[in-house]
Design an enzyme around this catalytic site. Sequence first.
Site, short mmCIF file in Angstrom:
data_model
loop_
_atom_site.label_atom_id
_atom_site.label_comp_id
_atom_site.label_asym_id
_atom_site.label_seq_id
_atom_site.Cartn_x
_atom_site.Cartn_y
_atom_site.Cartn_z
N SER A 68 1.27 -0.97 -0.22
CA SER A 68 -0.04 -0.46 -0.26
C SER A 68 0.75 1.17 0.30
O SER A 68 0.21 2.47 -0.02
CB SER A 68 -1.08 -0.01 0.93
N VAL A 69 2.43 1.13 -0.33
CA VAL A 69 3.32 2.13 -0.25
C VAL A 69 2.91 2.45 -1.70
O VAL A 69 2.43 4.12 -1.53
CB VAL A 69 4.40 2.10 -0.11
#
Length: 390
Positions: A68-69
Amino acid sequence: MTVIGGEVAAGFEPVREAFAENFARHGDIGAAVCVYRYGHPVVDLWGGIADPRSGRPWTRDTLQLVYSVTKGATATAVHWLAQRGELDLDEPVATYWPEFAVSGKADIPVRWLLSHQAGLVALDQPVPLNDALAWHPMAAALAAQRPVWTPGAAHGYHGRTWGWLVGEVIRRVSGRTPGRFFADEIAAPLDLDFFIGLPADERERVSHMVHSRPAVDLTTVAPELIPEELRDQVAAWSDPDSLSNRAYMVTDPAAIDFNAPEVQAAELPASNGIGTARGLARMYAALIGEVDGIRLLTPETLTLATKEQAAGMDQVLVAPSRFSSGYQLPTGDNPMSGSNAFGHNGRGGSLGFADPELGVAFGYAMNHVISGPDDVRAVSLVDAVRRSLT
């Protein structure tokens, strides 16, 4: 002892020490960390093993999937479009995506997609994984889906669906897929080693992820033995019908092998960005200042992009969270470098953020995915950065 490659500027030796300690004591197998200060790299380190199956070492150019970065990179693309006047975040999504205006969604603004307020965390009918990887079937399913709460009345982490929702807006506005748009407008000008949709000729540089679970699975522990502050969260994860679980069951099968070539080649703007820690830090540095003469967002655009939009109890995470329009904001569990920071973490430890007050941009990527509260690797690196600034 793990061999550490790269360099640090004078005064940032504590980051090297913390990085080495992550290998010695905290479970890193292969990893990289990069820090920019006022537009220039002051830490650029890597070490360990990129692929434990073969023993291939982690090098300066090893690529890593950062889960999810990726959302921070996708949000950056959205704000770049808004800055150009091509997208108004306060316009209804349906202005750009007409099929979205059904099932109570006609008035949802783009900003609520970015800030996890749309209530579209789950699907009544999961989409076959191969169809989801092909993009259009998942976008169509989300366009038809009714929200699970009144949009704007609450917020909850759209862990998987966020990428298709926000990515489809990018596609409708720009005429390009979100990965292609990011490559053209963000990555290419800055020479970023970061991809949303991995090109086939980059595959050999990608590390292989190893997953570890917590030593104790709290969902198997008697409720009275669970710390009171965690009981609601554990109860949600124990319930297969909770939003905490349904948010990650939008494909069939629900489990996605992020090591698989077909998954890495697809465009999943919420979760399958692949790049270097250097690429992350460089992107965030260009959000808060110039990097080699390039600044991505003006100060005015950045202020609007990082203004808090949602905060409090998260309907999916069942824990406090804070979001601007696409970026995470600091919380007790995700402090970053301080109250003025913004960015995004990723499953199992990865992290990218910037702090305009400190002039710092940070990227950390690793291939040992550690679930649970015992992972201190990113926090220890950020603490070392703070110590280096004093």
